[in-house]
Design an enzyme around this catalytic site. Structure first.
Site, mmCIF file in Angstrom:
data_model
loop_
_atom_site.group_PDB
_atom_site.id
_atom_site.type_symbol
_atom_site.label_atom_id
_atom_site.label_comp_id
_atom_site.label_asym_id
_atom_site.label_seq_id
_atom_site.Cartn_x
_atom_site.Cartn_y
_atom_site.Cartn_z
ATOM 1 N N HIS A 75 7.434 14.007 -24.708
ATOM 2 C CA HIS A 75 7.192 12.569 -24.541
ATOM 3 C C HIS A 75 7.715 11.794 -25.756
ATOM 4 O O HIS A 75 8.370 10.753 -25.596
ATOM 5 C CB HIS A 75 5.693 12.319 -24.337
ATOM 6 C CG HIS A 75 5.358 10.903 -24.044
ATOM 7 N ND1 HIS A 75 4.720 10.094 -24.953
ATOM 8 C CD2 HIS A 75 5.577 10.144 -22.939
ATOM 9 C CE1 HIS A 75 4.555 8.892 -24.416
ATOM 10 N NE2 HIS A 75 5.064 8.896 -23.199
ATOM 11 N N ASP A 121 6.537 8.291 -19.315
ATOM 12 C CA ASP A 121 5.074 8.334 -19.266
ATOM 13 C C ASP A 121 4.563 9.138 -18.073
ATOM 14 O O ASP A 121 3.622 9.931 -18.206
ATOM 15 C CB ASP A 121 4.500 6.918 -19.231
ATOM 16 C CG ASP A 121 4.625 6.190 -20.562
ATOM 17 O OD1 ASP A 121 5.071 6.814 -21.553
ATOM 18 O OD2 ASP A 121 4.281 4.998 -20.611
#
EC number: 3.1.1.4
Length: 145
Positions: A75, A121
């Protein structure tokens, strides 16, 4: 102008100057938090991810300690790519998504930064939901070099 008015004006100016030193909260962290809850069906509080391993939470260094920490590194890298190749500000990019039966789903009509950051996300939230959570890896930043 009356002295009382000057004092009020001075107080407002001073408070505005002080407030400019306070960093604002990134907007899309609220969305990311909601995505995490969508993906894991509320089984684990979002706060559990704030200081997990070497990469979950602010910053990151060293080698990821487990699968969940690898999700956080991926991420982080995705946000880095958003900044570099897409010229995005991922912490400030607001996007639209929905919580489907198979987890978070980004709005297909969006392109560019919104879609890129939303995909970062959503992918991370789904990765978090699949990865085991090891309590021993919470709050271990001192071990991350």
């Amino acid at each position: 102008m009356y002295p009382a008015h000057l004092l009020v004006l001075l107080a407002v100016c001073v408070s505005l100057l002080g407030a400019s030193d306070i960093p604002p909260q990134p907007l899309n962290l609220v969305q990311f938090s909601n995505m995490i809850q969508c993906a894991n069906h509320g089984r684990r509080p979002t706060s559990n991810y704030m200081d997990y391993g070497c990469y979950c939470g602010k910053g990151g260094s060293g080698t990821p300690v487990d699968e969940l920490d690898r999700c956080c590194k991926i991420h982080d890298d995705c946000y880095g790519e958003a900044e570099k190749s897409q010229k995005c500000a991922p912490y400030w990019t607001w996007y639209t998504w929905k919580c489907g039966s198979d987890g978070p789903q980004c709005d297909d009509s969006k392109t560019g930064c919104q879609r890129f950051v939303c995909d970062c996300d959503a992918t991370a939230a789904k990765c978090f939901a699949k990865a085991p959570y090891n309590k021993e890896n919470y709050n271990i930043k001192t071990r991350c070099q």
